[in-house]
Design an enzyme around this catalytic site. Structure first.
Site, PDB file in Angstrom:
ATOM      1  N   ARG A  42       0.845  -1.192   0.000  1.00 34.83           N
ATOM      2  CA  ARG A  42       0.000   0.000   0.000  1.00 34.83           C
ATOM      3  C   ARG A  42       0.883   1.245   0.000  1.00 34.83           C
ATOM      4  O   ARG A  42       1.749   1.415   0.851  1.00 34.83           O
ATOM      5  CB  ARG A  42      -0.873  -0.012   1.254  1.00 34.83           C
ATOM      6  CG  ARG A  42      -1.858   1.144   1.344  1.00 34.83           C
ATOM      7  CD  ARG A  42      -2.511   1.153   2.716  1.00 34.83           C
ATOM      8  NE  ARG A  42      -3.580   2.128   2.796  1.00 34.83           N
ATOM      9  CZ  ARG A  42      -4.142   2.511   3.937  1.00 34.83           C
ATOM     10  NH1 ARG A  42      -3.714   2.007   5.081  1.00 34.83           N
ATOM     11  NH2 ARG A  42      -5.110   3.387   3.945  1.00 34.83           N
ATOM     12  N   GLU A  81       2.675   1.784   9.691  1.00 30.83           N
ATOM     13  CA  GLU A  81       3.088   2.950   8.903  1.00 30.83           C
ATOM     14  C   GLU A  81       2.073   4.091   9.004  1.00 30.83           C
ATOM     15  O   GLU A  81       2.443   5.274   9.003  1.00 30.83           O
ATOM     16  CB  GLU A  81       3.293   2.562   7.436  1.00 30.83           C
ATOM     17  CG  GLU A  81       3.821   3.718   6.606  1.00 30.83           C
ATOM     18  CD  GLU A  81       4.158   3.331   5.175  1.00 30.83           C
ATOM     19  OE1 GLU A  81       4.276   4.249   4.342  1.00 30.83           O
ATOM     20  OE2 GLU A  81       4.303   2.129   4.896  1.00 30.83           O
ATOM     21  N   ARG A  82       0.789   3.743   9.133  1.00 28.05           N
ATOM     22  CA  ARG A  82      -0.232   4.790   9.243  1.00 28.05           C
ATOM     23  C   ARG A  82      -0.037   5.593  10.529  1.00 28.05           C
ATOM     24  O   ARG A  82      -0.146   6.829  10.519  1.00 28.05           O
ATOM     25  CB  ARG A  82      -1.616   4.143   9.209  1.00 28.05           C
ATOM     26  CG  ARG A  82      -2.772   5.123   9.186  1.00 28.05           C
ATOM     27  CD  ARG A  82      -4.064   4.394   8.835  1.00 28.05           C
ATOM     28  NE  ARG A  82      -5.223   5.246   9.068  1.00 28.05           N
ATOM     29  CZ  ARG A  82      -5.897   5.288  10.209  1.00 28.05           C
ATOM     30  NH1 ARG A  82      -5.533   4.512  11.213  1.00 28.05           N
ATOM     31  NH2 ARG A  82      -6.935   6.082  10.351  1.00 28.05           N
ATOM     32  N   ASN A 115      -2.171  -5.046   5.604  1.00 29.45           N
ATOM     33  CA  ASN A 115      -2.976  -4.439   4.549  1.00 29.45           C
ATOM     34  C   ASN A 115      -4.339  -5.118   4.441  1.00 29.45           C
ATOM     35  O   ASN A 115      -5.368  -4.465   4.301  1.00 29.45           O
ATOM     36  CB  ASN A 115      -2.224  -4.545   3.214  1.00 29.45           C
ATOM     37  CG  ASN A 115      -2.670  -3.496   2.218  1.00 29.45           C
ATOM     38  OD1 ASN A 115      -2.859  -2.335   2.557  1.00 29.45           O
ATOM     39  ND2 ASN A 115      -2.856  -3.903   0.983  1.00 29.45           N
TER      40      ASN A 115
END
Length: 282
Positions: A42, A81-82, A115
């Site tokens: 992503r 990561e978000r 993801n």
């Protein structure tokens, strides 16, 4: 490489971490030392959702540590990561993290799992995740299904979306049409037709079932042309003659030993008209 990895992937993040037997030691790591997972399939994050998470982090901080792996220079983000992006947006300098010893293969697996576990995952993103895993780990559809705890037909059906033209993929990404619409559009013969009909779906708020029926009708002229090309010229000639005489659709088919003439009528009134015409021709 892929065959010796076991089936940890289908059991989720916790199972893989528990297998490593590592302590859950939380550290505060500088954001400047972190880099995104290079195997993360992503690459785009919705700005409004990041802003919402960023606002929460400003008030409450990061409630769940991210997972990282030590690299030559700093750390690679494995999961989270978000949260990392939102923390940067919130102006934070550090973020709580758990350092794990993981192989490149495990990083790929975990990136795909994270993801796939997203609530806002759309069908095309799901398909991309399966394709990413297959490409990177050299897996077959059956092996991918086995590792993820899915059926092979399910994986195959999702991967069909990858065959759509980019313009239609964009409509799925934008949530203007569904994955079911996308798979149904693959029944059309050309990419131009897929794009054209996709926009019709949006304009008319067409359901998947309605689209299936529309495509059957849409493809009929081409199927009819194919049949007529295969049909002997003298049969086509007589079909046209009978259509003119009877004023309705006529289909003549012939096999090696027998044939059939089908005359179409759509009402009792039309049936009686055709019978009268046939009787008068005797």
């Amino acid at each position: 490489m892929a065959r010796g990895l076991g089936k940890g992937l289908g059991r989720g993040l916790d199972a893989l971490f528990q297998e490593n037997g590592q302590d859950e030691l939380v550290e505060d790591i500088n954001l400047s030392e972190l880099r995104p997972n290079p195997y993360q399939p992503r690459h785009e994050f919705e700005e409004s959702a990041l802003k919402e998470l960023s606002d929460s982090i400003k008030i409450h901080g990061v409630l769940q540590p991210i997972i990282v792996r030590k690299s030559i220079k700093g750390y690679d983000i494995v999961v989270g990561e978000r949260r990392y992006r939102a923390s940067k947006l919130a102006g934070k300098v550090k973020i709580p993290a758990i350092v794990k010893q993981l192989t490149d293969t495990q990083m790929m697996e975990l990136a795909v799992i994270e993801n796939l576990q997203r609530e806002d995952l759309n069908p095309l993103e799901e398909a991309k995740s399966y394709q990413f895993l297959m490409d990177k780990l050299k897996l077959t559809q059956a092996e991918t299904a086995d590792r993820l705890g899915k059926s092979r037909p399910y994986i195959a059906n999702m991967l069909r979306l990858m065959n759509l033209p980019q313009a239609v993929k964009d409509l799925i990404d934008q949530k203007k049409i569904t994955g079911g619409h996308g798979r149904t559009l693959l029944g059309l013969k050309s990419e131009a037709d897929m794009i054209k009909v996709a926009h019709k779906v949006i304009a008319e708020s067409m359901s998947v079932r309605a689209l299936e029926q529309y495509i059957k009708t849409y493809n009929q002229p081409e199927e009819k042309q194919k049949q007529e090309k295969k049909k002997p010229a003298f049969l086509v000639k007589h079909e046209e003659k009978l259509k003119r005489q009877l004023g309705t659709k006529v289909e003549i088919s012939k096999s090696r030993k027998k044939g059939k003439i089908a005359i179409e009528f759509t009402s009792e009134e039309e049936f009686n008209r055709l019978i009268a015409l046939l009787e008068s021709a005797q």
